[in-house]
Scaffold this motif. Structure first.
Motif, mmCIF file in Angstrom:
data_model
loop_
_atom_site.group_PDB
_atom_site.id
_atom_site.type_symbol
_atom_site.label_atom_id
_atom_site.label_comp_id
_atom_site.label_asym_id
_atom_site.label_seq_id
_atom_site.Cartn_x
_atom_site.Cartn_y
_atom_site.Cartn_z
ATOM 1 N N LEU B 79 40.293 48.238 41.871
ATOM 2 C CA LEU B 79 41.299 47.408 41.211
ATOM 3 C C LEU B 79 42.712 47.798 41.635
ATOM 4 O O LEU B 79 43.597 46.961 41.730
ATOM 5 C CB LEU B 79 41.151 47.505 39.688
ATOM 6 C CG LEU B 79 39.900 46.845 39.110
ATOM 7 C CD1 LEU B 79 39.788 47.109 37.620
ATOM 8 C CD2 LEU B 79 39.915 45.349 39.372
ATOM 9 N N ALA B 80 42.925 49.090 41.911
ATOM 10 C CA ALA B 80 44.269 49.545 42.251
ATOM 11 C C ALA B 80 44.556 49.412 43.741
ATOM 12 O O ALA B 80 45.682 49.133 44.140
ATOM 13 C CB ALA B 80 44.450 50.999 41.816
ATOM 14 N N ARG B 81 43.570 49.627 44.576
ATOM 15 C CA ARG B 81 43.820 49.704 46.015
ATOM 16 C C ARG B 81 43.171 48.569 46.803
ATOM 17 O O ARG B 81 43.573 48.292 47.920
ATOM 18 C CB ARG B 81 43.279 51.033 46.567
ATOM 19 C CG ARG B 81 43.954 52.261 46.031
ATOM 20 C CD ARG B 81 45.288 52.483 46.703
ATOM 21 N NE ARG B 81 45.796 53.805 46.412
ATOM 22 C CZ ARG B 81 46.649 54.063 45.427
ATOM 23 N NH1 ARG B 81 47.073 53.082 44.655
ATOM 24 N NH2 ARG B 81 47.078 55.288 45.217
ATOM 25 N N GLY B 82 42.127 47.988 46.247
ATOM 26 C CA GLY B 82 41.385 46.976 46.990
ATOM 27 C C GLY B 82 42.141 45.652 47.053
ATOM 28 O O GLY B 82 43.087 45.420 46.301
ATOM 29 N N HIS B 83 41.735 44.792 47.970
ATOM 30 C CA HIS B 83 42.264 43.432 48.045
ATOM 31 C C HIS B 83 41.081 42.511 48.202
ATOM 32 O O HIS B 83 40.446 42.501 49.247
ATOM 33 C CB HIS B 83 43.209 43.280 49.239
ATOM 34 C CG HIS B 83 44.378 44.200 49.170
ATOM 35 N ND1 HIS B 83 45.471 43.938 48.357
ATOM 36 C CD2 HIS B 83 44.625 45.381 49.766
ATOM 37 C CE1 HIS B 83 46.342 44.930 48.485
ATOM 38 N NE2 HIS B 83 45.843 45.827 49.325
ATOM 39 N N PHE B 84 40.778 41.781 47.186
ATOM 40 C CA PHE B 84 39.652 40.857 47.300
ATOM 41 C C PHE B 84 39.872 39.705 46.326
ATOM 42 O O PHE B 84 40.595 39.854 45.329
ATOM 43 C CB PHE B 84 38.311 41.566 47.019
ATOM 44 C CG PHE B 84 38.256 42.307 45.722
ATOM 45 C CD1 PHE B 84 37.804 41.677 44.568
ATOM 46 C CD2 PHE B 84 38.664 43.646 45.643
ATOM 47 C CE1 PHE B 84 37.738 42.365 43.373
ATOM 48 C CE2 PHE B 84 38.609 44.330 44.451
ATOM 49 C CZ PHE B 84 38.147 43.684 43.305
ATOM 50 N N PRO B 85 39.280 38.572 46.641
ATOM 51 C CA PRO B 85 39.464 37.422 45.744
ATOM 52 C C PRO B 85 38.846 37.711 44.371
ATOM 53 O O PRO B 85 37.816 38.376 44.282
ATOM 54 C CB PRO B 85 38.723 36.282 46.463
ATOM 55 C CG PRO B 85 37.830 36.940 47.472
ATOM 56 C CD PRO B 85 38.466 38.240 47.825
ATOM 57 N N GLY B 86 39.502 37.227 43.348
ATOM 58 C CA GLY B 86 38.978 37.415 41.994
ATOM 59 C C GLY B 86 39.309 38.766 41.408
ATOM 60 O O GLY B 86 38.743 39.161 40.380
ATOM 61 N N GLN B 87 40.242 39.492 42.036
ATOM 62 C CA GLN B 87 40.567 40.841 41.582
ATOM 63 C C GLN B 87 41.155 40.843 40.160
ATOM 64 O O GLN B 87 40.762 41.634 39.319
ATOM 65 C CB GLN B 87 41.565 41.458 42.552
ATOM 66 C CG GLN B 87 41.698 42.955 42.416
ATOM 67 C CD GLN B 87 42.481 43.550 43.580
ATOM 68 O OE1 GLN B 87 42.843 42.841 44.519
ATOM 69 N NE2 GLN B 87 42.753 44.824 43.525
ATOM 70 N N ARG B 88 42.091 39.885 39.946
ATOM 71 C CA ARG B 88 42.729 39.804 38.629
ATOM 72 C C ARG B 88 41.709 39.445 37.551
ATOM 73 O O ARG B 88 41.711 40.009 36.470
ATOM 74 C CB ARG B 88 43.803 38.715 38.627
ATOM 75 C CG ARG B 88 45.134 39.220 39.104
ATOM 76 C CD ARG B 88 46.033 38.052 39.419
ATOM 77 N NE ARG B 88 47.364 38.547 39.717
ATOM 78 C CZ ARG B 88 48.429 38.255 38.993
ATOM 79 N NH1 ARG B 88 48.318 37.483 37.930
ATOM 80 N NH2 ARG B 88 49.606 38.739 39.305
#
Lengths: 278, 274
Positions: B79-88
């Motif tokens: 959640l802090a470092r990743g980048h992916f769709p649907g993160q929020r």
């Protein structure tokens, strides 16, 4: 780089600082007292003296198992006595006793057992003598399909059968214990819940194969559980007493409601819900 | 005020409101302490059922904290470092147990792992029975505890920033080395406070446990459930046990926060941002 607010801002924040906590506190505290009552008695009409037309409102503290029946009884009562208002607070009998002794505004108390009513009598909060108005016996409750093929009390003692009981500290558990003793049946429950609702919940969801609850509880769930009556249930009959709380501001109405519960009409409604004669 | 720095970041009126808040929190605790029947305190607290409940609470909370760390650390990193769709969306869903009434969590778990549940049916066929077991208690506590760990750790990760990690990477450190030697040591205080919160939450867990695990002495009846039950017949015992729970919570929290303070001081000052 201005860090400090202008003096105008300072003044505003000072006012907010003084007023806000006061408001906050009153807002918090003012919600507390009515939380225990299901709508307080009408104070304006509370001075009705006996003999006069009944009016005003009362709050009845009643055991959770009486919810459906008492709600219907109140409808009938209010219909025959227009201008009266019966409000309820339903909970476990011991919770209600604690609340009443701590000053909750109850006018009538209807308990699911005599032990809790006795506590209120001991606290000198009961007006007159409590009167028994109904009784209740245990029943086996199983999920609709009866997956473990339960047909008798002895089946509950079989190994592998998941039975949920009430804990002995609460009335339904004490009754289950009595029945076990009387029939020399040793049930090893997978869980001992604090109230009937939690026992029923586990039977309805199919987590448990069977539970011991009151006959009226089985009836109250409709088709969600199947009831299996058993003969030894008469070894543990639970009596329901009712009484007016002596701190009531509307004794006439409270006494009238007590009498109505014990009247033929009241008894008929109670019997229809599965309650036994007092 | 004892600090040698020339300014105070705390306006005076904050002290006033702080005092009111502290009073509002402490008076109910004091009222409870005053209610304790001290002559019966020791026998009440050392009864077999009380000790069983206390021991079970400590054991399950320790186990669920471990589970929360194992599950929560990767989740917080994503959640802090990743980048992916649907993160929020994932973040809001993961934090849901924070705002849900615990009994709702219990119902959700029941319909997942219960005998008739989504996964429970297959587990039952495999001979794994979760309902009414100590495992169910740990699962309920983990369910409500993970969000505390994730919030705490994700905040720490974001505050720490990626600068040191980037430098380590440019110096040739592999991702696993960066995680082990740079990231985790940096966020250790956040991780520790998250774990403490998860432990404390597990200790106090009531609704989900009652709904999902049931209540049986020594197996699923934790201290909060024992208090709830004792209250039915013996309010004095309930008060005495409540005090024990408060004491355990205070000990756990103070023990866990003491080393943290030192760690916070030793981290390099990042300076004040305007």
């Amino acid at each position: 780089m201005r860090i400090f607010p202008s003096s105008g801002h300072l003044l505003t924040s000072a006012v907010v600082a003084v007023v806000a906590p006061a408001l906050l506190l009153t807002a918090c505290s003012s919600t507390t007292p009515p939380a225990t009552s299901g709508g307080g008695p009408g104070s304006a009409a509370s001075g009705a003296s006996p003999g006069q037309e009944l009016s005003g409102g009362i709050t009845v503290f009643a055991a959770a198992s009486l919810k459906a029946t008492f709600t219907s009884l109140a409808d009938q009562f209010q219909h025959t006595h227009p201008g009266t208002r019966i409000s309820f607070s339903f909970a476990g009998s011991s919770d209600l006793v604690t609340q009443i002794t701590q000053g909750a505004p109850a006018d009538v108390f209807a308990s699911a057992d005599t032990a809790n009513m006795d506590k209120l009598v001991k606290a000198s909060l009961v007006d007159g003598t409590p009167a028994n108005f109904a009784s209740n016996v245990l029943s086996i409750a199983v999920p609709p399909g009866n997956p473990a093929n339960i047909s008798s009390l002895q089946d509950l003692a079989k190994p592998g059968v998941k039975v949920v009981l009430c804990a002995v500290q609460v009335p339904c558990g004490a009754a289950a214990h009595k029945v076990e003793d009387a029939t020399r049946t040793k049930i090893s429950p997978v869980s001992e819940e604090s109230n009937v609702t939690d026992v029923l919940g586990k039977v309805i969801s199919g987590e448990a194969d069977a539970g011991l609850v009151y006959a009226t509880d089985v009836k109250g769930t409709g088709t969600k559980v199947k009831g299996i009556p058993f003969a030894a249930a008469d070894k543990a009959v639970n009596h329901y007493p009712i009484a007016t709380v002596n701190t009531t501001k509307n004794k006439a109405l409270a006494d009238a409601f007590d009498a109505f519960v014990q009247s033929d009409a009241g008894q008929k409604t109670l019997a229809a819900a599965g309650f036994g004669a007092p | 005020m004892t600090s040698t720095t020339s300014f105070s970041a705390v306006p005076r009126w904050i002290y006033a409101i702080g005092a009111v808040a502290a009073t509002a929190m402490l008076v109910p605790l004091l009222a409870m302490v005053l209610r304790v029947d001290w002559t019966r305190f020791v026998p009440l607290v050392t009864s077999e059922s009380s000790l069983d409940a206390l021991l079970l609470s400590l054991k399950t909370s320790a186990a669920s904290t471990t589970c929360a760390v194992v599950l929560g650390v990767p989740l917080a990193m994503l959640l802090a470092r990743g980048h992916f769709p649907g993160q929020r969306l994932l973040r809001s869903l993961v934090l849901l147990p924070l705002v849900l009434p615990p009994v709702v969590g219990g119902i959700a778990l029941l319909y997942t792992f219960g005998r008739q549940g989504l996964l429970g049916k297959s587990l039952e066929l495999a001979g794994i029975h979760i309902a009414f077991s100590t495992t169910a208690v740990i699962m309920a506590q983990t369910f409500v505890g993970v969000p505390f760990l994730v919030v705490s750790l994700e905040g720490a990760l974001r505050t720490a920033g990626t600068r040191y990690e980037a430098i380590a990477a440019t110096l040739g450190a592999a991702p696993w080395t960066v995680l082990r030697r740079v990231t985790l040591p940096l966020v250790l205080p956040g991780l520790a406070s998250g774990a403490v919160l998860a432990f404390a939450r597990g200790l106090g867990e009531f609704g989900a446990t009652l709904t999902f695990a049931g209540s049986l002495q020594g197996v699923t009846r934790t201290l909060p459930l024992e208090i709830y039950l004792q209250r039915e017949t013996d309010p004095d015992a309930a008060v005495a046990l409540s005090l024990v729970l408060v004491a355990v919570a205070i000990i756990v929290v103070s023990l866990a926060y003491r080393p943290l303070r030192g760690t916070f001081r030793s981290t390099p000052s990042r300076g004040l941002r305007p």
